[in-house]
Motif scaffolding. Structure first.
Motif, PDB file in Angstrom:
ATOM      1  N   GLY A 115       7.133 -47.433  24.410  1.00  0.00           N
ATOM      2  CA  GLY A 115       7.892 -48.781  24.589  1.00  0.00           C
ATOM      3  C   GLY A 115       9.057 -48.301  25.060  1.00  0.00           C
ATOM      4  O   GLY A 115       9.604 -49.301  25.967  1.00  0.00           O
ATOM      5  N   GLY A 116       9.706 -47.222  24.794  1.00  0.00           N
ATOM      6  CA  GLY A 116      11.169 -46.902  25.452  1.00  0.00           C
ATOM      7  C   GLY A 116      10.946 -46.656  26.941  1.00  0.00           C
ATOM      8  O   GLY A 116      12.046 -46.572  27.547  1.00  0.00           O
ATOM      9  N   LEU A 117       9.878 -46.385  27.464  1.00  0.00           N
ATOM     10  CA  LEU A 117       9.694 -45.782  28.963  1.00  0.00           C
ATOM     11  C   LEU A 117       9.187 -46.960  29.776  1.00  0.00           C
ATOM     12  O   LEU A 117       9.131 -46.986  30.914  1.00  0.00           O
ATOM     13  CB  LEU A 117       8.950 -44.688  29.043  1.00  0.00           C
ATOM     14  N   ALA A 118       8.486 -47.926  29.037  1.00  0.00           N
ATOM     15  CA  ALA A 118       7.866 -49.030  29.702  1.00  0.00           C
ATOM     16  C   ALA A 118       8.831 -50.041  30.308  1.00  0.00           C
ATOM     17  O   ALA A 118      10.051 -50.350  29.798  1.00  0.00           O
ATOM     18  CB  ALA A 118       6.868 -49.758  28.884  1.00  0.00           C
ATOM     19  N   ARG A 119       8.359 -50.820  31.587  1.00  0.00           N
ATOM     20  CA  ARG A 119       9.125 -51.838  32.119  1.00  0.00           C
ATOM     21  C   ARG A 119      10.491 -51.436  32.457  1.00  0.00           C
ATOM     22  O   ARG A 119      11.408 -52.452  32.424  1.00  0.00           O
ATOM     23  CB  ARG A 119       9.126 -53.142  31.239  1.00  0.00           C
ATOM     24  N   ILE A 120      10.866 -50.237  32.795  1.00  0.00           N
ATOM     25  CA  ILE A 120      11.916 -50.068  33.380  1.00  0.00           C
ATOM     26  C   ILE A 120      11.800 -49.634  34.745  1.00  0.00           C
ATOM     27  O   ILE A 120      11.235 -48.825  35.222  1.00  0.00           O
ATOM     28  CB  ILE A 120      12.794 -48.609  32.614  1.00  0.00           C
ATOM     29  N   GLU A 121      12.535 -50.665  35.562  1.00  0.00           N
ATOM     30  CA  GLU A 121      12.434 -50.412  37.081  1.00  0.00           C
ATOM     31  C   GLU A 121      13.098 -49.397  37.580  1.00  0.00           C
ATOM     32  O   GLU A 121      12.642 -48.625  38.751  1.00  0.00           O
ATOM     33  CB  GLU A 121      12.847 -51.720  37.838  1.00  0.00           C
ATOM     34  N   PRO A 160      -0.413 -33.240  15.474  1.00  0.00           N
ATOM     35  CA  PRO A 160      -0.420 -34.587  16.456  1.00  0.00           C
ATOM     36  C   PRO A 160       0.572 -35.681  15.989  1.00  0.00           C
ATOM     37  O   PRO A 160       0.943 -35.797  14.748  1.00  0.00           O
ATOM     38  CB  PRO A 160      -1.646 -34.851  16.313  1.00  0.00           C
ATOM     39  N   LEU A 161       1.246 -36.307  17.043  1.00  0.00           N
ATOM     40  CA  LEU A 161       2.147 -37.312  16.640  1.00  0.00           C
ATOM     41  C   LEU A 161       1.425 -38.492  16.169  1.00  0.00           C
ATOM     42  O   LEU A 161       0.574 -38.963  16.426  1.00  0.00           O
ATOM     43  CB  LEU A 161       2.592 -37.926  18.046  1.00  0.00           C
ATOM     44  N   GLU A 162       2.532 -39.267  15.095  1.00  0.00           N
ATOM     45  CA  GLU A 162       1.822 -40.483  14.616  1.00  0.00           C
ATOM     46  C   GLU A 162       1.816 -41.501  15.496  1.00  0.00           C
ATOM     47  O   GLU A 162       2.511 -41.547  16.593  1.00  0.00           O
ATOM     48  CB  GLU A 162       2.778 -40.655  13.448  1.00  0.00           C
ATOM     49  N   LEU A 163       1.074 -42.521  15.270  1.00  0.00           N
ATOM     50  CA  LEU A 163       0.886 -43.643  16.142  1.00  0.00           C
ATOM     51  C   LEU A 163       2.366 -44.354  16.530  1.00  0.00           C
ATOM     52  O   LEU A 163       2.560 -44.668  17.700  1.00  0.00           O
ATOM     53  CB  LEU A 163      -0.256 -44.535  15.974  1.00  0.00           C
ATOM     54  N   GLN A 164       2.907 -44.554  15.431  1.00  0.00           N
ATOM     55  CA  GLN A 164       4.235 -45.347  15.634  1.00  0.00           C
ATOM     56  C   GLN A 164       5.064 -44.467  16.440  1.00  0.00           C
ATOM     57  O   GLN A 164       6.136 -45.135  17.337  1.00  0.00           O
ATOM     58  CB  GLN A 164       4.817 -45.515  14.315  1.00  0.00           C
ATOM     59  N   LEU A 200      15.232 -40.724  24.132  1.00  0.00           N
ATOM     60  CA  LEU A 200      14.004 -40.626  23.064  1.00  0.00           C
ATOM     61  C   LEU A 200      13.888 -39.432  22.555  1.00  0.00           C
ATOM     62  O   LEU A 200      13.764 -39.231  21.387  1.00  0.00           O
ATOM     63  CB  LEU A 200      12.856 -41.172  23.875  1.00  0.00           C
ATOM     64  N   LEU A 201      13.707 -38.191  23.528  1.00  0.00           N
ATOM     65  CA  LEU A 201      13.657 -36.828  22.905  1.00  0.00           C
ATOM     66  C   LEU A 201      14.942 -36.740  21.784  1.00  0.00           C
ATOM     67  O   LEU A 201      14.591 -36.179  20.874  1.00  0.00           O
ATOM     68  CB  LEU A 201      13.732 -36.145  24.031  1.00  0.00           C
ATOM     69  N   SER A 202      16.170 -36.981  22.192  1.00  0.00           N
ATOM     70  CA  SER A 202      17.212 -36.598  21.285  1.00  0.00           C
ATOM     71  C   SER A 202      16.908 -37.498  20.004  1.00  0.00           C
ATOM     72  O   SER A 202      17.169 -36.545  18.752  1.00  0.00           O
ATOM     73  CB  SER A 202      18.590 -36.931  22.117  1.00  0.00           C
ATOM     74  N   GLU A 203      16.464 -38.536  20.059  1.00  0.00           N
ATOM     75  CA  GLU A 203      16.530 -39.565  18.800  1.00  0.00           C
ATOM     76  C   GLU A 203      15.389 -39.069  17.886  1.00  0.00           C
ATOM     77  O   GLU A 203      15.570 -38.984  16.811  1.00  0.00           O
ATOM     78  CB  GLU A 203      16.366 -40.890  19.202  1.00  0.00           C
ATOM     79  N   LEU A 204      14.252 -38.542  18.532  1.00  0.00           N
ATOM     80  CA  LEU A 204      13.025 -38.206  17.773  1.00  0.00           C
ATOM     81  C   LEU A 204      13.273 -36.760  17.305  1.00  0.00           C
ATOM     82  O   LEU A 204      12.816 -36.651  16.093  1.00  0.00           O
ATOM     83  CB  LEU A 204      11.839 -38.338  18.702  1.00  0.00           C
ATOM     84  N   SER A 205      13.886 -35.952  18.067  1.00  0.00           N
ATOM     85  CA  SER A 205      14.011 -34.617  17.424  1.00  0.00           C
ATOM     86  C   SER A 205      15.288 -34.320  16.533  1.00  0.00           C
ATOM     87  O   SER A 205      15.492 -33.432  15.887  1.00  0.00           O
ATOM     88  CB  SER A 205      14.123 -33.648  18.871  1.00  0.00           C
ATOM     89  N   GLN A 206      16.375 -35.261  16.772  1.00  0.00           N
ATOM     90  CA  GLN A 206      17.560 -34.973  16.309  1.00  0.00           C
ATOM     91  C   GLN A 206      18.378 -33.822  16.678  1.00  0.00           C
ATOM     92  O   GLN A 206      19.000 -33.192  16.164  1.00  0.00           O
ATOM     93  CB  GLN A 206      17.552 -35.086  14.940  1.00  0.00           C
TER      94      GLN A 206
END
Length: 350
Positions: A98-104, A87-91, A116-122
């Motif tokens: 946070g990366g997907l919130a509040r983008i109109e 399971p993913l860690e809370l952070q 985000l997928l690229s940054e997390l997975s490298q």
């Protein structure tokens, strides 16, 4: 894929070998496995088990190395039967939220998901753009331009505004255009653009005699507004240069073939479209994709939805030697968060 002839000891050794190879990227020998596994077996016994696994096509020996690495069949058995997803860690979840919130802007939201997928997975993150046919008509307006040109403005999925200029057969007054829009909004609002296009064509073929001039003009303008466009299905790709850092993909010819596939897009789109037909996380390993450029890659995907309709796919592209137990939840959670970010706040269309 099941291998009933594999006993618990063989499965445990295969799991240990694949986990070590994913971690180190080096062929795994019997002495290393003797330390990694909890079976307390001698290197000689382990060599015999490895020989059996090789005979079954689950591992193989690269070049003259004494160690073994997994085959596509070995990875498939590992992913389907032996993998323990973490399971993913809370952070990590908070970072995605946070990366997907509040983008109109929808386009920026899709780009953020890919990044985000690229940054997390490298590795490389990919998100397909929603297909136009999956959009739902909410409102349409016609504004007169010069000569017989009309600006069509239509709103889909509560928040997305589209513009298109059409050329009509005669001049229309603003009042006539307003009446035509009112008619179309009353009949077609809430239906998908694909359904609107089909209904418009059917009405023109079947019911022309029953239509008054206003209805006929409105239907003709709708046909022009929603006629199929040249295919522009596309995807947002981030972090493709990360793939250059993996030794199994660093061969010049392999990299060229992979980047040409990204550039030409058609093959990648076709592959991603296949993933829209199934629920949950989908995994293509190596040549399972059917595309030679991806023979040394794995693709982990999941679909995302708008108004309960699957409209696109996102995923991670990386070497077959990827940490599947981490990548799978990255993709799964991101798909759910992207669906939530794109969905209108009101009820889904009926």
């Amino acid at each position: 894929m099941s291998h009933p002839q594999l006993n618990e000891r063989s499965l445990q050794l295969l799991k240990a070998l694949i986990e070590r190879y994913i971690s180190d990227g080096q062929p795994v020998g019997s002495r290393v496995l003797a330390k990694d596994s909890d079976l307390k077996l001698s290197p000689a016994t382990i060599r015999n088990v490895m020989a059996d696994l090789e005979d079954m096509g689950l591992i193989h020996s690269p070049h003259t190395s004494a160690g073994r690495i997994p085959t596509v069949s070995g990875y498939r058995l590992f992913v389907d039967s032996l993998l323990t997803v973490k399971p993913l860690e809370l952070q990590e979840i908070a970072r995605l939220q946070g990366g997907l919130a509040r983008i109109e802007d929808r386009g920026q939201t899709l780009e953020a998901a890919s990044r985000l997928l690229s940054e997390l997975s490298q590795m490389a993150g990919v998100v397909t753009l929603p297909k136009r046919e999956m959009l739902y008509l909410r409102h349409i307006e016609f504004l007169p331009l010069s000569h017989s040109r009309v600006l069509v403005i239509f709103v889909t999925n509560e928040q997305e505004v589209h513009n298109k200029i059409i050329l009509t057969s005669r001049l229309f007054s603003p009042a006539e255009l307003q009446q035509a829009a009112n008619y179309l909004n009353s009949v077609y609002s809430g239906r998908s653009l694909a359904a609107v296009r089909d209904a418009v064509l059917k009405e023109l073929q079947d019911d022309r005699e029953q239509m008054n001039q206003l209805m006929l003009d409105a239907i003709r303008m709708a046909q022009l507004a929603f006629e199929p466009e040249e295919k522009k299905e596309d995807f947002v790709l981030s972090g493709e240069t990360n793939l250059m850092g993996f030794s199994e993909l660093s061969d010049r010819d392999r990299l060229r073939s992979l980047f040409e596939a990204f550039s030409q897009k058609q093959g990648v789109i076709h592959l991603l479209d296949q993933c829209m037909k199934a629920d949950g996380v989908q995994i293509f390993i190596g040549e399972e994709s059917g595309y030679e450029a991806f023979d040394h890659c794995s693709l982990v995907t999941s679909s995302y939805s708008v108004s309960d309709e699957v409209v696109g796919v996102l995923g991670v592209i990386g070497p077959t030697r990827m940490a599947y137990e981490k990548i799978i939840p990255y993709v799964d959670i991101t798909a759910k968060l992207l669906s939530a970010a794109l969905n209108p706040k009101s009820a889904s269309p009926s």
